[in-house]
Design a protein around this motif. Structure first.
Motif, PDB file in Angstrom:
ATOM      1  N   ALA A  20       0.803  -1.117   0.097  1.00 34.26           N
ATOM      2  CA  ALA A  20      -0.023   0.106   0.049  1.00 34.26           C
ATOM      3  C   ALA A  20       0.868   1.069  -0.181  1.00 34.26           C
ATOM      4  N   ARG A  21       2.151   1.042   0.576  1.00 35.25           N
ATOM      5  CA  ARG A  21       2.911   2.391   0.615  1.00 35.25           C
ATOM      6  C   ARG A  21       4.543   1.814   0.140  1.00 35.25           C
ATOM      7  N   ALA A  22       5.188   2.742  -0.419  1.00 37.30           N
ATOM      8  CA  ALA A  22       6.689   2.893  -0.587  1.00 37.30           C
ATOM      9  C   ALA A  22       7.186   2.427   0.756  1.00 37.30           C
ATOM     10  N   LYS A  23       8.483   1.782   0.983  1.00 38.52           N
ATOM     11  CA  LYS A  23       8.997   1.337   2.314  1.00 38.52           C
ATOM     12  C   LYS A  23       9.321   2.593   3.049  1.00 38.52           C
ATOM     13  N   ALA A  24       9.764   3.586   2.276  1.00 34.24           N
ATOM     14  CA  ALA A  24      10.269   4.990   2.927  1.00 34.24           C
ATOM     15  C   ALA A  24       9.258   5.647   3.520  1.00 34.24           C
ATOM     16  N   ALA A  25       7.877   5.384   3.096  1.00 39.19           N
ATOM     17  CA  ALA A  25       6.612   5.982   3.534  1.00 39.19           C
ATOM     18  C   ALA A  25       6.090   5.570   4.930  1.00 39.19           C
ATOM     19  N   ALA A  26       6.746   4.319   4.931  1.00 37.92           N
ATOM     20  CA  ALA A  26       6.298   3.568   6.278  1.00 37.92           C
ATOM     21  C   ALA A  26       6.461   4.289   7.772  1.00 37.92           C
ATOM     22  N   PRO A  27       5.355   4.489   8.477  1.00 35.88           N
ATOM     23  CA  PRO A  27       5.564   5.354   9.685  1.00 35.88           C
ATOM     24  C   PRO A  27       6.315   4.703  10.595  1.00 35.88           C
ATOM     25  N   VAL A  28       7.148   5.276  11.178  1.00 34.11           N
ATOM     26  CA  VAL A  28       7.709   5.009  12.737  1.00 34.11           C
ATOM     27  C   VAL A  28       7.582   5.970  13.786  1.00 34.11           C
ATOM     28  N   ASP A  29       6.774   5.237  14.617  1.00 34.10           N
ATOM     29  CA  ASP A  29       6.135   6.220  15.659  1.00 34.10           C
ATOM     30  C   ASP A  29       5.451   7.530  15.213  1.00 34.10           C
ATOM     31  N   GLY A  30       4.571   7.091  14.177  1.00 35.81           N
ATOM     32  CA  GLY A  30       3.703   7.953  13.746  1.00 35.81           C
ATOM     33  C   GLY A  30       4.265   8.890  12.398  1.00 35.81           C
ATOM     34  N   GLU A  31       5.628   8.798  12.307  1.00 39.05           N
ATOM     35  CA  GLU A  31       6.160   9.880  11.102  1.00 39.05           C
ATOM     36  C   GLU A  31       6.895   8.768   9.981  1.00 39.05           C
TER      37      GLU A  31
END
Length: 162
Positions: A20-31
């Motif tokens: 559903a998203r690029a890996k770099a767009a995955a959130p870590v702690d909401g960002e």
């Protein structure tokens, strides 16, 4: 100085999250990771950035935009098809060397600096970037890499050192 943020990968090891998203767009702690990477670069004075894109590029452009809210100028290099490890940076080279993209307040000496930082847009790091850049310049190296020990080179690949 400029930076290229590598964000074109397919993120296969994170599937199904990366469907559903690029890996770099995955959130870590909401960002999203890519925003954290850009904030880190800006914190070290790199404000002229190029982000390379391929898989689900809309998910990265939607969270980064032009980068102004992060204190950066962000432009994009689109890979279609994906160009591989060296292909993405080679494709982005015209944007990285564009003389019109000199940072605010930089003079002729700064425009001659062709130092470029390449960083993965999906990696969290605390590498001492100013020290790494200083070492790179002091040694006159063509390329300087930050590496960490890889406990599973059979699975993830690696770099051989002499």
């Amino acid at each position: 100085m400029r930076a290229l943020v590598l964000a074109a990968g397919l993120g296969t090891r994170l599937q199904p999250l990366t469907l559903a998203r690029a890996k770099a767009a995955a959130p870590v702690d909401g960002e999203p990771l890519v925003r954290r990477t850009i904030r880190w670069l800006v914190g070290h004075g790199l404000e002229d950035l190029v982000v390379n894109l391929h898989h689900r590029p809309d998910t990265i452009t939607a969270v980064v935009g032009d980068g102004s809210d992060l204190g950066a100028r962000v432009r994009y290099s689109w890979e279609c098809p994906v160009l591989g490890s060296a292909g993405g940076p080679r494709h982005a080279l015209p944007l990285l060397l564009d003389p019109s993209s000199r940072q605010r307040g930089s003079g002729p000496a700064a425009s001659a600096d062709r130092t470029c930082v390449l960083v993965n847009g999906d990696t969290l790091t605390n590498v001492d970037l100013p020290a790494m850049i200083a070492q790179h310049r002091q040694t006159g190296a063509q390329i300087t890499m930050a590496l960490i020990p890889n406990p599973r080179p059979d699975k993830y690949g690696g770099v051989l050192l002499d």
